[in-house]
Scaffold this active site. Structure first.
Site, PDB file in Angstrom:
ATOM      1  CE  LYS A   1      36.818  39.693  47.319  1.00  0.00           C
ATOM      2  NZ  LYS A   1      37.580  40.908  46.998  1.00  0.00           N
TER       3      LYS A   1
ATOM      4  CG  ASP B   1      39.679  42.556  43.361  1.00  0.00           C
ATOM      5  OD1 ASP B   1      38.705  42.960  42.695  1.00  0.00           O
ATOM      6  OD2 ASP B   1      39.567  42.111  44.521  1.00  0.00           O
TER       7      ASP B   1
END
Ligand code: NDP
Length: 279
Positions: free
Chosen positions: A66, A102
């Site tokens: 990520k 997210d």
């Protein structure tokens, strides 16, 4: 147009993303395929060049890449930039743009379960944990207007690192897990973002809920299992609950929207995913 999506990560054999996005394609009457691009962490640059050459419409990025992926992208949206992590990439006519879904996904899932909460930004929020997911959720809640968001974490240094990304209107105190437990009755929304209680350690939880107030919402972002020990303790106390698999769905919904411009309806998705996870 046939969309082609992928997931980059390691290991990803058990990922639910292919299933979720195939459902979204069907719901929006679009055609395409979502595949897994599992890659060894020590060969990222070479493996990513191969993925890039496949010209995917978009892809998701999961652990451990990520942050690794950021220098290989052509741009970042404001959330990904502030959070310092990317979980979604859109191929915009050859330019790879990184996003982080997210935080917004978490907010959407919360709004879906508790529509009134989002209207009351003076509710007091406590986040347990200060890892990657906590950072995304903290950013989204703070920039979404929540005024009090405290953070409790095992490592106080890690918690302190989050504070720099908050909006100026938000006040945040950093607490130890013990201090947070003692003050639990003062919070309206308690968000559990640590990995405590995740499979296989299903008999663990970050703290007892003895002091929680009965009107509070207990939220756990872990989705394996769906019913964590923390949420079970919340159910025994009779408080409101919010489940991790709903965040998983809504962060995927936002990614799908970024890729295709279509927002799939979620009507039956929560039940279907729950059934899948509970096997
Ligand atoms: P990170 O590794 O970035 O962060 C882990 C956090 O857990 C840190 O705050 C860490 O504290 C804390 N922690 C870990 N072990 C312990 C322990 N034994 N005692 C106390 N604290 C501990 O993980 P992520 O933020 O990426 O993920 C966290 C969880 O959220 C995972 O279970 C993941 O599956 C879930 N998740 C769910 C999503 C969803 O869509 N529902 C999306 C993303 C994640 P410290 O800083 O002190 O090390």
């Amino acid at each position: 147009m046939d969309y082609r999506f992928a997931l980059i990560g390691y290991p990803i054999g058990h990922s639910l993303s292919p299933w979720i996005h195939q459902q979204f394609l069907a719901k929006t009457n679009l055609t395409g395929l979502y595949t897994l691009e599992e890659m060894e962490p020590n060969q990222f640059e070479r493996n990513f060049a191969t993925v890039k050459s496949k010209n995917y419409s978009g892809f998701n990025v999961t652990l451990p890449f990520k942050q690794t992926i950021i220098p290989f992208l052509d741009g970042l949206d404001s959330h990904a930039k502030a959070i310092g992590a990317v979980n979604t990439v859109k191929n915009d006519q050859g330019n790879l743009i990184g996003y982080n879904t997210d935080g917004i996904g978490y907010l959407r899932s919360l709004e879906s379960a508790y529509p009134n909460l989002i209207e009351n930004k003076d509710k007091r929020v406590l986040i347990l944990g200060a890892g990657g997911a906590a950072r995304a959720i903290y950013y989204a809640l703070s920039h979404g207007g929540f005024q009090t968001i405290d953070i409790a974490n095992r490592s106080l240094d890690n918690a302190q690192k989050l504070v720099s990304i908050k909006a100026s209107e938000t006040t945040t105190r950093i607490l130890s897990l013990l201090e947070a437990e003692q003050e639990l009755s003062t919070y309206d929304l308690i968000i559990q973002t640590t990995s405590i209680g995740m499979k296989p350690n299903v008999n663990e939880m970050p703290m007892p809920l003895t002091n929680v107030k009965h009107t509070a919402i207990i939220s756990d972002i872990i989705y394996q299992p769906i019913w964590t020990k923390f949420l079970k303790a919340g159910a025994i106390k009779g408080v409101n609950l919010h489940f991790g698999h709903t965040m998983l769905l809504y962060q995927a919904q936002y990614a799908f929207e970024i890729w295709t411009g279509n927002k799939p309806l979620m009507n039956d998705m929560e039940t279907k995913l729950k059934q899948l996870l509970e096997g």
